[in-house]
Structure formats: C-alpha cells, structure tokens
Scaffold this motif. Structure first.
Motif, short mmCIF file in Angstrom:
data_model
loop_
_atom_site.label_atom_id
_atom_site.label_comp_id
_atom_site.label_asym_id
_atom_site.label_seq_id
_atom_site.Cartn_x
_atom_site.Cartn_y
_atom_site.Cartn_z
N THR A 128 -12.73 5.95 13.99
CA THR A 128 -12.43 4.53 14.62
C THR A 128 -11.38 5.16 15.73
OG1 THR A 128 -13.05 3.29 12.70
CG2 THR A 128 -11.69 2.39 14.44
N TRP B 42 -3.41 7.71 3.98
CA TRP B 42 -3.65 6.54 3.17
C TRP B 42 -4.59 6.83 1.89
CZ3 TRP B 42 -5.71 1.08 5.10
CH2 TRP B 42 -5.34 0.28 3.97
N ARG C 157 -7.78 5.13 0.40
CA ARG C 157 -8.80 5.04 1.13
C ARG C 157 -9.44 6.32 1.68
NH1 ARG C 157 -10.79 -0.36 2.92
NH2 ARG C 157 -9.13 -1.91 2.09
N ILE D 278 -8.51 7.15 11.44
CA ILE D 278 -8.28 5.84 12.78
C ILE D 278 -7.23 6.58 13.64
CG2 ILE D 278 -7.31 3.73 12.88
CD1 ILE D 278 -8.43 2.89 10.65
N GLU E 278 -12.26 9.10 6.65
CA GLU E 278 -11.90 8.13 7.85
C GLU E 278 -11.05 8.53 8.59
OE1 GLU E 278 -12.11 3.66 9.65
OE2 GLU E 278 -12.08 4.05 7.32
N GLU F 260 0.82 -1.15 -0.27
CA GLU F 260 -0.08 -0.03 -0.08
C GLU F 260 0.79 1.37 0.04
OE1 GLU F 260 -2.95 0.16 -0.48
OE2 GLU F 260 -3.80 -2.06 -0.10
N MET G 283 -7.85 8.08 4.07
CA MET G 283 -7.99 8.08 5.43
C MET G 283 -6.98 8.54 6.11
SD MET G 283 -7.40 4.15 7.45
CE MET G 283 -8.70 3.35 6.91
N HIS H 125 -6.69 -4.20 14.73
CA HIS H 125 -7.83 -3.77 14.04
C HIS H 125 -7.56 -3.94 12.43
CE1 HIS H 125 -11.23 -1.99 12.25
NE2 HIS H 125 -10.60 -0.82 11.86
N GLN H 126 -7.82 -5.08 11.88
CA GLN H 126 -7.46 -5.30 10.33
C GLN H 126 -8.06 -4.62 9.31
OE1 GLN H 126 -4.82 -7.61 10.70
NE2 GLN H 126 -4.10 -7.51 8.51
N VAL H 127 -7.34 -3.81 8.46
CA VAL H 127 -7.77 -3.31 7.28
C VAL H 127 -6.98 -3.72 6.04
CG1 VAL H 127 -8.61 -1.01 6.07
CG2 VAL H 127 -8.94 -1.24 8.55
N GLY H 128 -7.41 -4.51 5.13
CA GLY H 128 -6.49 -5.02 4.18
C GLY H 128 -5.42 -5.60 4.67
N THR H 129 -4.36 -5.26 4.24
CA THR H 129 -2.97 -5.78 4.69
C THR H 129 -2.15 -5.14 5.77
OG1 THR H 129 -1.73 -4.27 2.92
CG2 THR H 129 -2.42 -6.49 2.30
#
Length: 222
Positions: free
Chosen positions: A112, A28, A31, A79, A77, A16, A33, A138-142
């Motif tokens: 989040t 990111w 996303r 996080i 978003e 990513e 984010m 807290h998993q998001v994709g890889t």
C-alpha cells in the motif's frame, strides 16, 4: 548485529505495540506489517536527468534493504508513507524493471502506498507492481498512516515527509543521525531511501527521540 546492540525498541502507540527498527522502519507484529517512509525510488535517476552527476544503484540499494527486512521480520504487508517515487524520471525502464523483478520475488505481499507530495508529481507506480494506492489519512485500527505529519486524522498519526535527523553534539562537532520523533498524537519516521537528505529536528518537551546508527537504535534521554 553485534552483541549488545539493539535492533529495535518496542513502544506502545494508541494501544498498539510497535517496533522502531534500527533499519529506519516500523514493524507492527500483530499485523505482520512493515511501515516505510520516504523511499524515493528514482531520485538519483531524476538528478541525472537534470545533468547532476550522482551515483547509480540507489534503487538496488533500496530493494536490497527491503529484502533484508523481509528476511528478518515475518511480513504480510508493507505500507509506504508517501514519496514512493521521487519524480517522473522514476518511471525509467531500468528503475521499473528492477522494481518488477523485486515484486516477482514477493508476489503475496500486500503493498500500500499512501500518496505523498512527490507521488502527486511522479504519478502512481506501474500497474504491474500491483500496489494499492491510498490518500492520507489511511486508517488501520487506531493508527492513521499519512505522509504529512500535520494531516488531520481520527487516529494516532504515523508519517514521514520531514526526513528527521537528530544532532548528537560532541567536542568535535557531533553527529547527525536519522531518528524517530514520537509525540502524544503523531510519530515521524526517518527516511528509508538510500539517497535522501535529513532535516534536523528539535524535540518538544512531550516528544521522544530514538536515533539509529550502525545497525542499532537507542532512545535519547529527555
């Protein structure tokens, strides 16, 4: 940003593209984010509750810093990598009111919080803030979003907790600057909060360091 100063460094982690921001956060783009570590809302209030005379206004500083990021980067978003609240004193009426006013200006943001050690003692934020609470990892994709860098996870870990700073040595003592510490399996973000200290880190041979100073970010040569 003055000419020649770099607002972000793009890195690839677990496939990513992420931007390490001079503003001590990660963006990111794919996303939309923002990733924030250790904002520690209410820390100054907690110190004052213990009778320690510290400046007021750190909650406002943190919220203004978030607003500056949102004005610069398209965001759906945020996080928060733990230690969103510093202590139970962060539930003081004035602190909560300031955060609610900020939330009212950004009603469509998904927020989040990955619980950190301070969140465990402080308790979850006010329900009216409409924040999703998560335990680490807290998993998001890889990517695995954590508070503690040593949390076992299936993906590449992004964490906080350490408040890393890097000592740039010079003839007259040098500087201690907030930094990102990137290794093969994890990255540690600098503390975003306006009233937080720092822990000097010594990078391993397989770790990269990016320091932030004066609204710029740059890599430290290995």
């Amino acid at each position: 940003m003055s000419e020649g100063r770099q607002a972000y460094c793009e890195v690839e982690l677990a496939g990513e593209r992420l931007w390490l921001l001079a503003d001590k956060a990660v963006y990111w783009p794919a996303r939309k984010m923002l990733i924030i570590a250790d904002i520690h809302f209410g820390k100054a209030a907690a110190f004052r509750a213990l009778g320690v005379p510290v400046p007021r206004g750190t909650t406002t500083q943190n919220l203004l810093a978030l607003d500056a990021l949102l004005a610069t980067y398209a965001c759906d978003e945020i996080i928060f990598l733990g230690d969103f609240l510093h202590a139970r004193a962060a539930h003081a009426a004035a602190t909560v009111a300031a955060m609610l006013a900020w939330r009212a200006r950004h009603p469509h943001l998904l927020l989040t919080v990955v619980r950190g050690n301070h969140d465990t003692h402080a308790g979850d934020p006010a329900a009216a803030l409409d924040m999703r609470m998560a335990d680490e990892p807290h998993q998001v994709g890889t990517l695995a979003f954590c508070h503690h860098p040593d949390t076992p996870a299936a993906g590449y870990v992004l964490a906080g907790h350490v408040h890393p700073v890097f000592h740039l040595r010079a003839a007259r003592g040098g500087l201690r600057l907030p930094c990102f510490l990137l290794g093969p399996e994890r990255a540690i973000l600098p503390s975003f909060g306006a009233f937080t200290g720092g822990h000097a880190v010594q990078p391993a041979v397989d770790e990269r360091v990016y320091v932030t100073a004066d609204a710029a970010i740059f890599a430290i040569p290995r």
